[in-house]
Design an enzyme around this catalytic site. Structure first.
Site, PDB file in Angstrom:
ATOM      1  N   ARG A  25       0.822  -1.210   0.000  1.00 45.68           N
ATOM      2  CA  ARG A  25       0.000   0.000   0.000  1.00 45.68           C
ATOM      3  C   ARG A  25       0.864   1.271   0.000  1.00 45.68           C
ATOM      4  NH1 ARG A  25      -5.542  -0.221   1.778  1.00 45.68           N
ATOM      5  NH2 ARG A  25      -6.267  -2.261   1.214  1.00 45.68           N
ATOM      6  N   ARG A  29      -3.488   6.875   1.017  1.00 44.87           N
ATOM      7  CA  ARG A  29      -3.962   8.123   1.633  1.00 44.87           C
ATOM      8  C   ARG A  29      -2.962   8.843   2.519  1.00 44.87           C
ATOM      9  NH1 ARG A  29      -9.222   5.235   3.655  1.00 44.87           N
ATOM     10  NH2 ARG A  29      -7.598   3.693   3.646  1.00 44.87           N
ATOM     11  N   ARG A  38      -7.597  11.796  -5.107  1.00 48.70           N
ATOM     12  CA  ARG A  38      -8.833  11.219  -4.582  1.00 48.70           C
ATOM     13  C   ARG A  38      -9.852  12.270  -4.162  1.00 48.70           C
ATOM     14  NH1 ARG A  38     -11.567   8.757  -3.671  1.00 48.70           N
ATOM     15  NH2 ARG A  38     -11.588   7.287  -1.956  1.00 48.70           N
ATOM     16  N   ASP A  74      -6.930  -2.687  -7.182  1.00 51.31           N
ATOM     17  CA  ASP A  74      -7.398  -3.297  -5.940  1.00 51.31           C
ATOM     18  C   ASP A  74      -7.682  -4.770  -6.201  1.00 51.31           C
ATOM     19  OD1 ASP A  74      -8.337  -2.246  -3.077  1.00 51.31           O
ATOM     20  OD2 ASP A  74      -9.565  -3.949  -3.670  1.00 51.31           O
ATOM     21  N   TYR A 152     -14.631 -11.715   0.564  1.00 52.25           N
ATOM     22  CA  TYR A 152     -15.315 -10.444   0.251  1.00 52.25           C
ATOM     23  C   TYR A 152     -16.586 -10.699  -0.549  1.00 52.25           C
ATOM     24  CZ  TYR A 152     -11.612  -7.476   2.029  1.00 52.25           C
ATOM     25  OH  TYR A 152     -10.728  -6.838   2.862  1.00 52.25           O
TER      26      TYR A 152
HETATM   27  O1  CP3 Z   1      -0.114  -1.415  -2.516  1.00 52.41           O
HETATM   28  C1  CP3 Z   1      -0.359  -0.531  -3.362  1.00 52.41           C
HETATM   29  O2  CP3 Z   1       0.104   0.613  -3.313  1.00 52.41           O
HETATM   30  C2  CP3 Z   1      -1.179  -0.943  -4.587  1.00 52.41           C
HETATM   31  C3  CP3 Z   1      -2.579  -0.766  -4.521  1.00 52.41           C
HETATM   32  C4  CP3 Z   1      -3.453  -1.644  -3.637  1.00 52.41           C
HETATM   33  C5  CP3 Z   1      -4.664  -1.187  -3.066  1.00 52.41           C
HETATM   34  N1  CP3 Z   1      -5.303  -2.238  -2.510  1.00 52.41           N
HETATM   35  C6  CP3 Z   1      -5.152   0.193  -3.136  1.00 52.41           C
HETATM   36  C7  CP3 Z   1      -6.206   0.632  -2.213  1.00 52.41           C
HETATM   37  C8  CP3 Z   1      -3.343  -3.008  -3.326  1.00 52.41           C
HETATM   38  C9  CP3 Z   1      -2.218  -3.983  -3.632  1.00 52.41           C
HETATM   39  C10 CP3 Z   1      -4.527  -3.359  -2.614  1.00 52.41           C
HETATM   40  C11 CP3 Z   1      -4.808  -4.730  -2.167  1.00 52.41           C
HETATM   41  C12 CP3 Z   1      -5.965  -4.966  -1.300  1.00 52.41           C
HETATM   42  N2  CP3 Z   1      -7.211  -4.397  -1.354  1.00 52.41           N
HETATM   43  C13 CP3 Z   1      -6.002  -5.953  -0.285  1.00 52.41           C
HETATM   44  C14 CP3 Z   1      -4.851  -6.863   0.061  1.00 52.41           C
HETATM   45  C15 CP3 Z   1      -3.821  -6.181   0.875  1.00 52.41           C
HETATM   46  C16 CP3 Z   1      -4.268  -5.792   2.276  1.00 52.41           C
HETATM   47  O3  CP3 Z   1      -4.106  -4.598   2.580  1.00 52.41           O
HETATM   48  O4  CP3 Z   1      -4.727  -6.658   2.998  1.00 52.41           O
HETATM   49  C17 CP3 Z   1      -7.270  -5.921   0.302  1.00 52.41           C
HETATM   50  C18 CP3 Z   1      -7.750  -6.789   1.446  1.00 52.41           C
HETATM   51  C19 CP3 Z   1      -8.030  -4.936  -0.389  1.00 52.41           C
HETATM   52  C20 CP3 Z   1      -9.450  -4.586  -0.169  1.00 52.41           C
HETATM   53  C21 CP3 Z   1      -9.604  -3.169   0.207  1.00 52.41           C
HETATM   54  N3  CP3 Z   1      -9.421  -2.110  -0.654  1.00 52.41           N
HETATM   55  C22 CP3 Z   1      -9.993  -2.651   1.464  1.00 52.41           C
HETATM   56  C23 CP3 Z   1     -10.290  -3.493   2.685  1.00 52.41           C
HETATM   57  C24 CP3 Z   1     -10.051  -1.282   1.332  1.00 52.41           C
HETATM   58  C25 CP3 Z   1     -10.552  -0.307   2.348  1.00 52.41           C
HETATM   59  C26 CP3 Z   1      -9.602  -0.104   3.448  1.00 52.41           C
HETATM   60  C27 CP3 Z   1      -8.855   1.150   3.226  1.00 52.41           C
HETATM   61  O5  CP3 Z   1      -7.633   1.129   3.379  1.00 52.41           O
HETATM   62  O6  CP3 Z   1      -9.512   2.140   2.886  1.00 52.41           O
HETATM   63  C28 CP3 Z   1      -9.645  -0.942   0.013  1.00 52.41           C
HETATM   64  C29 CP3 Z   1      -9.499   0.408  -0.567  1.00 52.41           C
HETATM   65  C30 CP3 Z   1      -8.132   0.765  -1.065  1.00 52.41           C
HETATM   66  N4  CP3 Z   1      -7.372  -0.016  -1.870  1.00 52.41           N
HETATM   67  C31 CP3 Z   1      -7.446   1.989  -0.862  1.00 52.41           C
HETATM   68  C32 CP3 Z   1      -6.249   1.916  -1.582  1.00 52.41           C
HETATM   69  C33 CP3 Z   1      -5.195   2.976  -1.738  1.00 52.41           C
HETATM   70  C34 CP3 Z   1      -7.979   3.183  -0.091  1.00 52.41           C
HETATM   71  C35 CP3 Z   1      -9.009   3.817  -0.948  1.00 52.41           C
HETATM   72  C36 CP3 Z   1      -9.143   5.306  -0.730  1.00 52.41           C
HETATM   73  O7  CP3 Z   1      -8.440   6.055  -1.418  1.00 52.41           O
HETATM   74  O8  CP3 Z   1      -9.975   5.695   0.080  1.00 52.41           O
END
Ligand code: CP3
Length: 351
Positions: A25, A29, A38, A74, A152
């Protein structure tokens, strides 16, 4: 050329000039540049725009000394093409409008190819690789793992106890198998296509697999995870399998055959590596909450991880899970530099 990069070499357990560093990640944010985008575009629209996805992927690469990029996307987006309606709700995370609860729901799921359903993701990889190649920085393509993605799809969002997911596993084993087969079909093609588009490494995220008992992992999940890893490995690029809370599953995870195993901070890196064995690389494992701590505390924990890795080829420094919102940018930068400096291997002077 990229196969000679520090990160790809470490994935193959080859000697490197310093320990490679990246952060799960790393685009997100905690970065003001990301929040600026965003502020005007939704999460899904950012992912569906190849140009924005490329721009966001490069933000942490431009800001810090990282050894690899990971494409901004994602794990949940492949579900959309299968017929699952999802959105990312501010402050709540992903939400699915029509979760998979019955055999009929499973049978309605499509298995479109990545070129049909995820063209924006493949285009984003092509654009990003064109930017990264001249800088000799590889790009990670990724997918979720079958269990985490199914959780999910079935729960409809995040979950604490996975009642419905385990419920389908135990009570509707035929539906569970069909769901896992469909997910593996879609993800295998997606991973292969990401490499065709230019990804140098693949990572499979099984964030919630640690919720399973060893017996259930072996019976209901590992065969599908293995199929996905095997499909990914056929591309010839290194494959990383990452999970959290996997201390009790590592003896089953190692034989799944990924090149690298990602572990979290709940297990010591050296103990995890001893279980995984010599032929596989390891990625991890600093607690992301430590990035909020005073620097001397970050340093103590980073030193401990590096001491446990003990200079052995095949360690990739990372967090044990994704960077949290609010993480101080300065600490991210300082940590990446610190690991590089501390592990720089000076060539022996040749007389
Ligand atoms: O790592 C990176 O920089 C690449 C991008 C990436 C995102 N999600 C962007 C994202 C990757 C590799 C993921 C994987 C992901 N997504 C996982 C596996 C890794 C982990 O963290 O466990 C999972 C479980 C998800 C599902 C997911 N997506 C959740 C639970 C959430 C909400 C939680 C949160 O952090 O807001 C997301 C949204 C998400 N995916 C964001 C980002 C940058 C935040 C979105 C925003 O801008 O509000």
């Amino acid at each position: 050329m990229l196969s000679e990069s520090r990160f790809v070499r470490a994935c193959r357990c080859q000697q490197t000039d310093a320990t490679p560093v990246w952060f799960m990640r790393q685009a997100g944010r905690y970065m003001p540049e990301y929040r600026a985008i965003r502020g005007r575009v939704s999460m899904l629209d950012a992912i569906r725009s190849a140009e924005l996805s490329c721009e966001i992927t490069l933000q942490p690469i431009n800001a810090f000394n990282l050894d690899t990029a990971i494409i901004f996307a994602d794990i949940l987006t492949p579900l959309i093409g299968m017929g699952i309606n999802l959105d990312f709700i501010k402050g709540e995370g992903p939400q699915i409008e029509n979760p998979i609860r019955s055999t009929a729901d499973v049978d309605r799921l499509g298995t479109p190819s990545a070129t049909e359903a995820l063209p924006f993701a493949l285009e984003a990889i092509r654009l990003t690789v064109a930017e990264l190649n001249p800088r000799n920085i590889p790009l990670i393509g990724f997918s979720g793992a079958p269990f985490t993605l199914a959780s999910y799809a079935i729960e409809g969002g995040g979950s604490k106890n996975y009642e419905r997911t385990k419920g389908m596993m135990y009570a509707e084993p035929a539906a569970w198998k069909r769901l896992m087969d469909r997910i593996v079909t879609v993800l295998s093609d997606f991973l292969v296509q990401q490499v065709a588009a230019g990804a140098s490494v693949l990572q499979i995220f099984d964030s919630w697999v640690g919720a399973l008992s060893p017996y259930d992992f072996a019976k209901y999940v590992a065969p599908y995870t293995k199929q996905l890893i095997e499909a990914a490995k056929k591309t010839g690029v290194p494959v990383i399998y990452f999970g959290t809370g996997t201390g009790t599953l590592l003896d089953q995870i190692a034989p799944l055959g990924s090149d690298v195993v990602g572990v979290d901070w709940r297990i010591d890196l050296d103990k995890a590596w001893a279980q995984i064995g010599e032929n596989q690389a390891i990625q991890g494992n600093l607690d992301p909450v430590l990035l909020f701590a005073p620097w001397h505390e970050v340093q103590i924990h980073a030193d401990l991880i590096l001491a446990q890795a003990n200079g052995r080829p095949g360690h990739i420094f990372n967090l044990g899970h994704g960077i949290l919102p609010g993480t101080p940018v300065e600490t991210v930068q300082r940590l990446a530099d610190y690991v590089h400096e501390k592990t720089a291997r000076v060539e022996q002077a040749v007389l």
